[in-house]
Motif scaffolding. Sequence first.
Motif, PDB file in Angstrom:
ATOM      1  N   ALA A  24       0.854  -1.193   0.000  1.00  0.00           N
ATOM      2  CA  ALA A  24       0.000   0.000   0.000  1.00  0.00           C
ATOM      3  C   ALA A  24       0.890   1.243   0.000  1.00  0.00           C
ATOM      4  CB  ALA A  24      -0.896  -0.010   1.235  1.00  0.00           C
ATOM      5  N   PRO A  25       0.399   2.348  -0.548  1.00  0.00           N
ATOM      6  CA  PRO A  25       1.200   3.580  -0.513  1.00  0.00           C
ATOM      7  C   PRO A  25       1.427   4.035   0.925  1.00  0.00           C
ATOM      8  CG  PRO A  25      -1.057   4.025  -1.239  1.00  0.00           C
ATOM      9  CD  PRO A  25      -0.917   2.534  -1.164  1.00  0.00           C
ATOM     10  N   LEU A  26       2.661   4.346   1.260  1.00  0.00           N
ATOM     11  CA  LEU A  26       3.015   4.727   2.639  1.00  0.00           C
ATOM     12  C   LEU A  26       3.910   5.957   2.655  1.00  0.00           C
ATOM     13  CD1 LEU A  26       3.896   1.194   4.107  1.00  0.00           C
ATOM     14  CD2 LEU A  26       1.821   2.521   4.565  1.00  0.00           C
ATOM     15  N   THR A  27       3.370   7.073   3.076  1.00  0.00           N
ATOM     16  CA  THR A  27       4.149   8.295   3.268  1.00  0.00           C
ATOM     17  C   THR A  27       5.107   8.082   4.424  1.00  0.00           C
ATOM     18  OG1 THR A  27       2.385   9.677   2.414  1.00  0.00           O
ATOM     19  CG2 THR A  27       3.948  10.727   3.919  1.00  0.00           C
ATOM     20  N   ARG A  28       6.401   8.287   4.208  1.00  0.00           N
ATOM     21  CA  ARG A  28       7.379   8.033   5.264  1.00  0.00           C
ATOM     22  C   ARG A  28       8.287   9.247   5.540  1.00  0.00           C
ATOM     23  NH1 ARG A  28       8.548   2.907   6.456  1.00  0.00           N
ATOM     24  NH2 ARG A  28       9.020   3.937   8.406  1.00  0.00           N
ATOM     25  N   ASP A 102       3.171   4.740  -8.998  1.00  0.00           N
ATOM     26  CA  ASP A 102       3.367   5.856  -8.077  1.00  0.00           C
ATOM     27  C   ASP A 102       2.030   6.510  -7.772  1.00  0.00           C
ATOM     28  OD1 ASP A 102       4.900   7.542  -6.461  1.00  0.00           O
ATOM     29  OD2 ASP A 102       4.840   9.117  -7.965  1.00  0.00           O
ATOM     30  N   GLN A 103       1.800   6.797  -6.484  1.00  0.00           N
ATOM     31  CA  GLN A 103       0.555   7.469  -6.117  1.00  0.00           C
ATOM     32  C   GLN A 103       0.743   8.987  -6.193  1.00  0.00           C
ATOM     33  OE1 GLN A 103      -0.892   7.816  -2.005  1.00  0.00           O
ATOM     34  NE2 GLN A 103      -2.765   6.805  -2.640  1.00  0.00           N
ATOM     35  N   ILE A 104      -0.182   9.650  -6.862  1.00  0.00           N
ATOM     36  CA  ILE A 104      -0.083  11.107  -7.016  1.00  0.00           C
ATOM     37  C   ILE A 104      -1.235  11.775  -6.273  1.00  0.00           C
ATOM     38  CG2 ILE A 104       0.004  12.989  -8.693  1.00  0.00           C
ATOM     39  CD1 ILE A 104       1.268  11.031 -10.627  1.00  0.00           C
ATOM     40  N   ILE A 165      -4.103   7.542  -8.883  1.00  0.00           N
ATOM     41  CA  ILE A 165      -4.643   8.835  -8.462  1.00  0.00           C
ATOM     42  C   ILE A 165      -5.123   8.680  -7.018  1.00  0.00           C
ATOM     43  CG2 ILE A 165      -6.368  10.634  -8.950  1.00  0.00           C
ATOM     44  CD1 ILE A 165      -4.377  10.035 -11.294  1.00  0.00           C
ATOM     45  N   HIS A 166      -4.633   9.552  -6.141  1.00  0.00           N
ATOM     46  CA  HIS A 166      -5.031   9.477  -4.726  1.00  0.00           C
ATOM     47  C   HIS A 166      -6.381  10.163  -4.559  1.00  0.00           C
ATOM     48  CE1 HIS A 166      -4.986   9.193  -0.504  1.00  0.00           C
ATOM     49  NE2 HIS A 166      -3.743   9.520  -0.245  1.00  0.00           N
ATOM     50  N   GLY A 167      -7.417   9.345  -4.576  1.00  0.00           N
ATOM     51  CA  GLY A 167      -8.767   9.886  -4.394  1.00  0.00           C
ATOM     52  C   GLY A 167      -9.309   9.549  -3.015  1.00  0.00           C
ATOM     53  N   ILE A 217      -6.947   4.146  -9.379  1.00  0.00           N
ATOM     54  CA  ILE A 217      -7.411   5.204  -8.480  1.00  0.00           C
ATOM     55  C   ILE A 217      -7.767   4.591  -7.133  1.00  0.00           C
ATOM     56  CG2 ILE A 217      -9.785   5.092  -9.413  1.00  0.00           C
ATOM     57  CD1 ILE A 217      -9.992   8.153  -8.734  1.00  0.00           C
ATOM     58  N   ARG A 218      -7.472   5.342  -6.063  1.00  0.00           N
ATOM     59  CA  ARG A 218      -7.765   4.866  -4.708  1.00  0.00           C
ATOM     60  C   ARG A 218      -8.909   5.666  -4.104  1.00  0.00           C
ATOM     61  NH1 ARG A 218      -4.100   3.890   0.786  1.00  0.00           N
ATOM     62  NH2 ARG A 218      -4.603   1.684   0.757  1.00  0.00           N
ATOM     63  N   LEU A 219      -9.849   4.971  -3.477  1.00  0.00           N
ATOM     64  CA  LEU A 219     -11.007   5.592  -2.838  1.00  0.00           C
ATOM     65  C   LEU A 219     -11.132   5.071  -1.404  1.00  0.00           C
ATOM     66  CD1 LEU A 219     -13.582   4.858  -5.728  1.00  0.00           C
ATOM     67  CD2 LEU A 219     -12.255   6.970  -5.413  1.00  0.00           C
ATOM     68  N   GLY A 291      -6.643  -2.406   4.086  1.00  0.00           N
ATOM     69  CA  GLY A 291      -7.119  -1.934   5.381  1.00  0.00           C
ATOM     70  C   GLY A 291      -7.416  -3.034   6.363  1.00  0.00           C
ATOM     71  N   GLY A 292      -6.506  -3.236   7.307  1.00  0.00           N
ATOM     72  CA  GLY A 292      -6.762  -4.154   8.411  1.00  0.00           C
ATOM     73  C   GLY A 292      -6.721  -5.625   8.038  1.00  0.00           C
ATOM     74  N   PHE A 293      -6.036  -5.978   6.963  1.00  0.00           N
ATOM     75  CA  PHE A 293      -5.942  -7.392   6.597  1.00  0.00           C
ATOM     76  C   PHE A 293      -4.869  -8.108   7.410  1.00  0.00           C
ATOM     77  CE2 PHE A 293      -8.294  -6.026   2.848  1.00  0.00           C
ATOM     78  CZ  PHE A 293      -9.148  -7.108   2.650  1.00  0.00           C
ATOM     79  N   PHE A 312      -1.218  -4.379   1.857  1.00  0.00           N
ATOM     80  CA  PHE A 312      -0.837  -4.253   3.262  1.00  0.00           C
ATOM     81  C   PHE A 312      -0.073  -2.943   3.452  1.00  0.00           C
ATOM     82  CE2 PHE A 312      -1.515  -8.785   3.000  1.00  0.00           C
ATOM     83  CZ  PHE A 312      -1.946  -9.168   4.262  1.00  0.00           C
ATOM     84  N   GLY A 313      -0.359  -2.231   4.533  1.00  0.00           N
ATOM     85  CA  GLY A 313       0.324  -0.985   4.827  1.00  0.00           C
ATOM     86  C   GLY A 313       1.272  -1.116   5.996  1.00  0.00           C
ATOM     87  N   ARG A 314       0.715  -0.976   7.214  1.00  0.00           N
ATOM     88  CA  ARG A 314       1.553  -0.893   8.405  1.00  0.00           C
ATOM     89  C   ARG A 314       2.512  -2.073   8.562  1.00  0.00           C
ATOM     90  NH1 ARG A 314      -3.578   0.083  12.092  1.00  0.00           N
ATOM     91  NH2 ARG A 314      -4.365  -1.251  10.429  1.00  0.00           N
ATOM     92  N   SER A 315       2.053  -3.278   8.296  1.00  0.00           N
ATOM     93  CA  SER A 315       2.925  -4.449   8.501  1.00  0.00           C
ATOM     94  C   SER A 315       4.086  -4.472   7.509  1.00  0.00           C
ATOM     95  CB  SER A 315       2.121  -5.740   8.402  1.00  0.00           C
ATOM     96  OG  SER A 315       1.203  -5.800   9.467  1.00  0.00           O
TER      97      SER A 315
HETATM   98  C1  FNR Z   1      -0.568   5.376   5.177  1.00  0.00           C
HETATM   99  N1  FNR Z   1      -1.627   5.320   4.273  1.00  0.00           N
HETATM  100  C2  FNR Z   1      -1.535   6.027   3.094  1.00  0.00           C
HETATM  101  N2  FNR Z   1      -2.533   5.957   2.176  1.00  0.00           N
HETATM  102  C3  FNR Z   1      -2.427   6.547   0.974  1.00  0.00           C
HETATM  103  O1  FNR Z   1      -3.338   6.424   0.156  1.00  0.00           O
HETATM  104  N3  FNR Z   1      -1.293   7.262   0.664  1.00  0.00           N
HETATM  105  C4  FNR Z   1      -0.258   7.410   1.522  1.00  0.00           C
HETATM  106  O2  FNR Z   1       0.758   8.026   1.182  1.00  0.00           O
HETATM  107  C5  FNR Z   1      -0.383   6.799   2.800  1.00  0.00           C
HETATM  108  N4  FNR Z   1       0.605   6.921   3.743  1.00  0.00           N
HETATM  109  C6  FNR Z   1       0.559   6.185   4.891  1.00  0.00           C
HETATM  110  C7  FNR Z   1       1.649   6.201   5.769  1.00  0.00           C
HETATM  111  C8  FNR Z   1       1.644   5.403   6.892  1.00  0.00           C
HETATM  112  C9  FNR Z   1       2.857   5.370   7.780  1.00  0.00           C
HETATM  113  C10 FNR Z   1       0.504   4.604   7.192  1.00  0.00           C
HETATM  114  C11 FNR Z   1       0.479   3.715   8.407  1.00  0.00           C
HETATM  115  C12 FNR Z   1      -0.564   4.593   6.342  1.00  0.00           C
HETATM  116  C13 FNR Z   1      -2.694   4.317   4.442  1.00  0.00           C
HETATM  117  C14 FNR Z   1      -2.191   2.943   3.967  1.00  0.00           C
HETATM  118  O3  FNR Z   1      -1.955   2.938   2.571  1.00  0.00           O
HETATM  119  C15 FNR Z   1      -3.205   1.814   4.267  1.00  0.00           C
HETATM  120  O4  FNR Z   1      -4.388   2.020   3.575  1.00  0.00           O
HETATM  121  C16 FNR Z   1      -3.474   1.711   5.749  1.00  0.00           C
HETATM  122  O5  FNR Z   1      -2.262   1.627   6.490  1.00  0.00           O
HETATM  123  C17 FNR Z   1      -4.368   0.519   6.085  1.00  0.00           C
HETATM  124  O6  FNR Z   1      -3.743  -0.694   5.738  1.00  0.00           O
HETATM  125  P1  FNR Z   1      -3.079  -1.627   6.897  1.00  0.00           P
HETATM  126  O7  FNR Z   1      -2.031  -0.842   7.556  1.00  0.00           O
HETATM  127  O8  FNR Z   1      -4.204  -1.978   7.839  1.00  0.00           O
HETATM  128  O9  FNR Z   1      -2.563  -2.820   6.151  1.00  0.00           O
END
Ligand code: FNR
Length: 363
Positions: A24-28, A102-104, A165-167, A217-219, A291-293, A312-315
């Motif tokens: 999943a896209p993750l802003t860090r 890439d997510q925009i 597209i980040h929607g 696109i993400r919703l 989300g939450g898998f 998957f995001g957080r994991s």
């Molecule tokens: C995110 N999430 C997120 N979503 C998105 O659309 N663009 C982003 O850049 C980010 N950045 C981001 C950073 C961090 C640190 C977290 C924890 C989450 C949401 C992410 O993509 C995802 O949808 C959620 O984390 C839920 O999935 P998990 O964590 O339950 O697997």
Amino acid sequence: MSGSKLFEPIKVGSVELQNRVVLAPLTRFRNDDDGSPNADLAVPYYAERALVPGTLLIAEATDPSLFAGAYPNVPGLHTDAQVEAWKKVTKAVHDKKSFIFDQIWSLGRVNPGVVQPKIYGPSPIADGEAKVPEELTKEEIHELQQNFVTASVNAINAGFDGVEIHGAHGYLVDQFFQAVSNQRTDEYGGSVENRARFGLEIVDKVAAAIGADKVGIRLSPFSEFQSMKDENPYPQFEYIISKLQEVHPDLAYLHVVEPRVSGGSERVWNEKEESTEPFHKLWKGAWIAAGGFTPESAIEYANTHENSLVAFGRSFVSNPDLVARVKEGIAFRPYDRNQFYNAKAKEGYLGYEFAPELKGKYY
Ligand code: FNR
């Protein structure tokens, strides 16, 4: 686990994946101050997560212009330096035989910076000084849409396999989609159809520029993050998805966040009334659920939902080898939320070792 559909190939746009587990896209916030992914940080970070060949990674939300977004240490795709820096990331992923979109995004009313695209609605910025954002002019709307197009072309030039597209999550496109934030009275607000217009036009324009099979696109119809969520999200999001199915059936994928989460956190949800199933039924193409898998629920989801992938995001933060762990039934290393957003820190970004059980088979 390898008997599950989660580990069967699937076509997503123009790429052939070998499994259905997605980053999943993750802003860090680990990028250089000029918005370039750092060669010593982002390159190994994405390469590690591409460990299992044929995996799809979705890179973190990226600014298509300074006007669109101004969080520090978020990446961009609007300068030559940024494009050159991304090339190293996409090459590293392709060297592992995996794929990367890439997510925009555009921040809209949550933009803390000096340049602030504006839309009506209460600002969710809780600093006590938040001003009520103003309505974007038509000129600004078109400028921002064009920013998405230019960044998407830049993404392809940087070697990405496509863009998302980040929607979702209360950023600008989502602010237009939902009545809770969109108070416009022109053709971009006031009705389900009008609220959908800004985002759907972006999809049209980006698809025309790089090909619909390179656009996803993400919703997030249920997310409350950043003061969002319409009381009844179904009419709005059913319209958006039906329209996408009608106009762009060849879109790379639709990515929909489950009601279990708001942004990057759990939310209290109503299992009887909130479900993505009605949306899934409207879409025939590749579908990414997020989300939450858990590994178990992801396997179950892929087995019971046609054409579906699970993100998957957080994991994935603390398990760069997450895909292999799911496949081999190895437990996840717990994540530490304190490490999610530390600007430019190597700690909590790199250094999560692959599971020793995977040695010899995966690395
Ligand atoms: C995110 N999430 C997120 N979503 C998105 O659309 N663009 C982003 O850049 C980010 N950045 C981001 C950073 C961090 C640190 C977290 C924890 C989450 C949401 C992410 O993509 C995802 O949808 C959620 O984390 C839920 O999935 P998990 O964590 O339950 O697997």
